[in-house]
Design an enzyme around this catalytic site. Structure first.
Site, mmCIF file in Angstrom:
data_model
loop_
_atom_site.group_PDB
_atom_site.id
_atom_site.type_symbol
_atom_site.label_atom_id
_atom_site.label_comp_id
_atom_site.label_asym_id
_atom_site.label_seq_id
_atom_site.Cartn_x
_atom_site.Cartn_y
_atom_site.Cartn_z
ATOM 1 C CE LYS A 176 -22.374 22.407 80.198
ATOM 2 N NZ LYS A 176 -23.359 21.375 79.580
ATOM 3 C CB THR A 219 -27.420 13.917 78.453
ATOM 4 O OG1 THR A 219 -26.272 14.168 79.323
ATOM 5 C CG2 THR A 219 -27.429 13.052 77.445
#
Ligand code: 26V
Length: 810
Positions: free
Chosen positions: A543, A651
């Site tokens: 991420k 997500t």
């Protein structure tokens, strides 16, 4: 049109002859890739025209999704999948002795986004088309995407990402649909038929040229549109020469300054204040998009009172919030509509999603910057603000502080979130917890004023890219087990639960994971020259790099484990491979130092024979959508360890569970909803709750130094930052992190959560030992992941916010 394997072969050969004048047996991989892309676009074009015509014919409500980022990922296989000819095309290519994966490697990934927000926009486009919702993207065609990340001696280096250098096969330039966007200049009043009119004079015109990309729906013949604008100088170079009195340098300077607008995506996940070019980008996108929309609406021949019945404008965070004053401007100045009517139309057409509660991330612009660059827009914002403050003064006559907080313009700043809330009909957060925090804390005053506007829409991901494309093995196994209904109705995946103890099915699940891990290990061997053991636990955190996401806590935990093994070489643990991927904003020094820290411990640990076969660390360069598609299917553990309350949704967490990884998580964002779906025996949760975190922020009472002195294991790893224990970590780099943790009291509670995190990691270790249990958990995760398809999210936007209908004519 039926597209058979034979047709693809013939059409492709024709394309190669027409484009490159080569025979298929002479063609290079790139020529085949480009010709195939062209061919796919041809196939999609009929649907594109048909979809557009049918929208016009039935006057269906259109949704426009405005976003400053669209992180689309590669499109070759995605388009083939959605057209419904992926299998045929693979076979056609293989008969022609080409491999589709080799071709896709040549496709550049358009990195037109920073992370979650941009990728969400891409998933939403896929879902809108797949549900046959008339929904289109509107954004900027950046010449350069997010920088390419390279590691030099463990440091992040940024290299420009020239994704367009070989051309982009998916887009079509539409110069006939270009519009002029006006910057700077001066606003004059004139009286016309007794009415006051505003005229924009001496402005700097910029031509916004659309590039359209087809967004193909999954096997439903819908093809929507992604329209990205590119900034160019208007008129011919000759006009420009005469306007600049033939001053060659002036012409070039002007051209350069105009083209700068769509030159590069801002890489900062950080405050944009003061960046005039970013402000230009925002208005450029908004003005071009809204002008196109109004132009198209007028072709329907309907009165403007019906505008909001026919058009929904969604703003993805506040970056497109100038949609509000821009629509007002067009309605009032160009369409001669009164303020009150224009305001009704605007408010009822626009909806806004908030994507973060980080106060430093809330967008504000210095008023003078807005008024100089966008004089008419600023006037309109001032008027919206004046009217809004009148309301506030009536409601809260003795509370100037509250009025100031809620005002759109205050302290010489334009507050974009306030503008977005006041000028829209709906405000949503992106996960239940996030939406609750917005209502009860961050946006409490607004919630009290407009309770009806606030709602939650938990994020989702497209299972087409993140399962069907990324994990072919699992897709086939699911088809063989429960049939194919899940592809259209992903909640049908829940039926896999019944197979959680079926030995044959479990064995297949393990085989598929093993295969994906082997593939990933090969990629890592190629890229990082590190050999991995596919039977070790692949423990992944990928991420953007940000302090609140706590990659640092992960690094410190690895360091602690390293010490434990050195102390006790017979420590009974499962071998582990820690995999990282993360880009840091170029000016975010702490984040860059954390990258350096992780790379340094990786070097130290990977080369230490004493821990060989027990732990390995890999930091993959240049994390991207493409890499994610290889990493996620090969993960056993998904680390989602943000400080509770900070990650609006996440997500990645959903993508991992869909691919059978076990989530190791804090009670933050959508992790909480994942927990609710899978049950607490199928996820590993630890750490402070959001309430505890918010209480600490409000009332104080946290001392990281106290924990550091009390817990010798914590002290040991923190001291490692500055005592030379990690050979490649410099004193300055280590000290920066040390100060963050100790001197500045550890803003994100890394030390506070550390013990609980270690225990959670031990639990992972224990669970993994029991292969059956682990497989069962993985299956429950896959089975429950259908809840997080973006099809569900988009259905709920369409029904609850946009009032847009789903696919009746298809
Ligand atoms: C912005 C800033 C600006 C100031 C410095 C720190 C900082 C950190 C993060 C951001 C991101 C703002 C918007 C954003 O990308 N939000 C992400 O949106 C995703 C899609 O809704 C969601 O899953 C992520 O949790 C959220 O961080």
């Amino acid at each position: 049109m039926i597209i058979t394997k034979e047709k693809i072969k013939n059409d492709l050969k024709d394309k190669l002859i027409n484009h490159y004048a080569v025979d298929i047996n002479e063609a290079t991989n790139f020529q085949v890739y480009f010709s195939l892309g062209n061919l796919i676009r041809d196939y999609a074009s009929r649907g594109w025209i048909y979809t557009n015509n049918s929208y016009v014919k039935y006057k269906e409500k259109q949704v426009y999704y405005f976003s400053i980022e669209f992180l689309m990922g590669k499109m070759l296989k995605a388009n083939l999948l959605n057209i419904g000819i992926l299998k045929e095309c693979k076979e056609a290519l293989s008969e022609l002795e080409f491999d589709i994966d080799d071709l896709e490697k040549l496709e550049p990934e358009p990195g037109l986004g920073n992370g979650g927000l941009g990728r969400l926009a891409a998933c939403f486009l896929d879902s809108m088309a797949s549900l046959a919702i008339p929904g289109h993207g509107c954004g900027i065609r950046y010449r350069y995407g997010l920088f390419e990340q390279r590691f030099i001696d463990g440091h992040q280096m940024e290299v420009p990402e020239n994704w367009l250098k070989e051309g982009n096969v998916w887009e079509i330039r539409k110069p006939d649909k270009a519009v002029i966007v006006k910057f700077r200049g001066k606003i004059d009043w004139i009286k016309e038929d007794g009415e006051l009119k505003f005229v924009h004079k001496n402005y700097e015109p910029v031509l916004a040229v659309p590039y359209d990309t087809p967004i193909v729906g999954y096997e439903n013949s819908t093809v929507n549109n992604l329209r990205l604008f590119s900034a160019e100088i208007p008129g011919s170079e000759y006009d420009l020469a005469s306007a600049c009195h033939g001053d060659y340098k002036k012409i070039l300077d002007y051209k350069y300054s105009v083209e700068a607008i769509s030159q590069v995506l801002y890489p900062d996940d950080s405050s944009d204040e003061g960046k005039i070019l970013r402000l230009k980008q925002e208005y450029f996108m908004v003005s071009a998009g809204i002008q196109s929309i109004v132009r198209k609406f007028k072709k329907l021949g309907l009165p403007f009172s019906e505008f909001s019945e026919k058009i929904a404008i969604h703003i993805n965070d506040t970056h497109p919030a100038f949609c509000i004053p821009e629509l007002m401007r067009i309605l009032i100045d160009e369409e001669n509509i009164s303020w009150d009517k224009a305001w009704e139309i605007t408010k009822s057409s626009i909806s806004y999603t908030n994507h973060t509660i980080l106060s430093e991330a809330l967008e504000v612009w210095p008023s003078h910057m807005v008024s100089e660059l966008l004089p008419r827009i600023y006037m309109i914002i001032e008027e919206i603000n004046r009217r809004f403050c009148n309301v506030l003064m009536r409601l809260y006559p003795h509370n100037q502080e509250k009025i100031n907080k809620m005002a759109i313009i205050a302290d010489s700043k334009v507050k974009m979130a306030n503008l977005s809330i006041v000028g829209s009909q709906s405000v949503n957060g992106v996960a239940k917890l996030h939406s609750e925090i917005l209502k009860n804390k961050e946006l409490k005053d607004f919630y009290e004023l407009y309770p009806e506007k606030f709602n939650n829409k938990t994020n989702g991901i497209t299972h087409r890219r993140w399962l069907m494309l990324a994990n072919e093995g699992l897709t086939n196994l699911i088809d063989d087990t429960i049939g194919t209904v899940w592809k259209r109705v992903p909640t049908d995946l829940i039926r896999l639960r019944e197979y959680r103890n079926n030995p044959a099915f479990c064995e297949e699940i393990r085989k598929i994971k093993r295969g994906n891990k082997e593939k990933l290990a090969k990629i890592i061997l190629d890229k990082n020259n590190i050999k991995l053991d596919p039977s070790s636990i692949f423990d992944v955190q990928v991420k953007r790099l940000h302090a609140y996401k706590r990659q640092l806590m992960n690094g410190l935990q690895i360091l602690d484990l390293y010490h434990s093994i050195l102390e006790n070489p017979n420590l009974d643990i499962q071998p582990r491979t820690f995999i990282f991927g993360a880009k840091a904003a170029p000016s975010y020094y702490l984040a860059k130092n954390i990258i350096k820290f992780i790379n340094s411990i990786a070097d130290m640990i990977n080369s230490d024979p004493r821990v060989k076969g027990m732990i390995k660390i890999v930091f993959m360069e240049n994390y991207s959508v493409t890499l994610a598609q290889s990493i996620i299917p090969g993960a056993d553990v998904s680390q989602q360890i943000s400080t509770a309350s900070k990650e609006a949704s996440g997500t990645g967490n959903m993508k991992f569970m869909m691919n059978g990884a076990i989530t190791l998580a804090t009670l933050d964002g959508a992790n909480i909803e994942i927990l609710n779906e899978v049950g607490d025996e199928n996820i590993v949760i630890f750490g402070l709750t959001s309430k505890e975190v918010l209480d600490y922020y409000e009332h104080g009472g946290y001392s990281s130094r106290e924990i550091y002195h009390r817990n010798h294991r914590i002290k040991r790893v923190v001291d490692d930052l500055i005592n030379g224990f990690i050979p490649k970590l410099s004193q300055d780099e280590g000290m920066d992190i040390y100060n963050h943790l100790i001197t500045y009291n550890d803003e994100y509670f890394v030390l506070k959560d550390f013990e609980a995190y270690i225990k959670a990691q031990e639990k992972i270790d224990m669970l993994y030992k029991d292969k059956d249990k682990w497989t069962e958990m993985a299956i429950i995760n896959i089975a429950s992941s259908g809840q997080f398809t973006s099809d569900k999210t988009i259905t709920s936007y369409a029904n609850g916010i946009w009032n847009a209908r789903m696919g009746e004519h298809f």
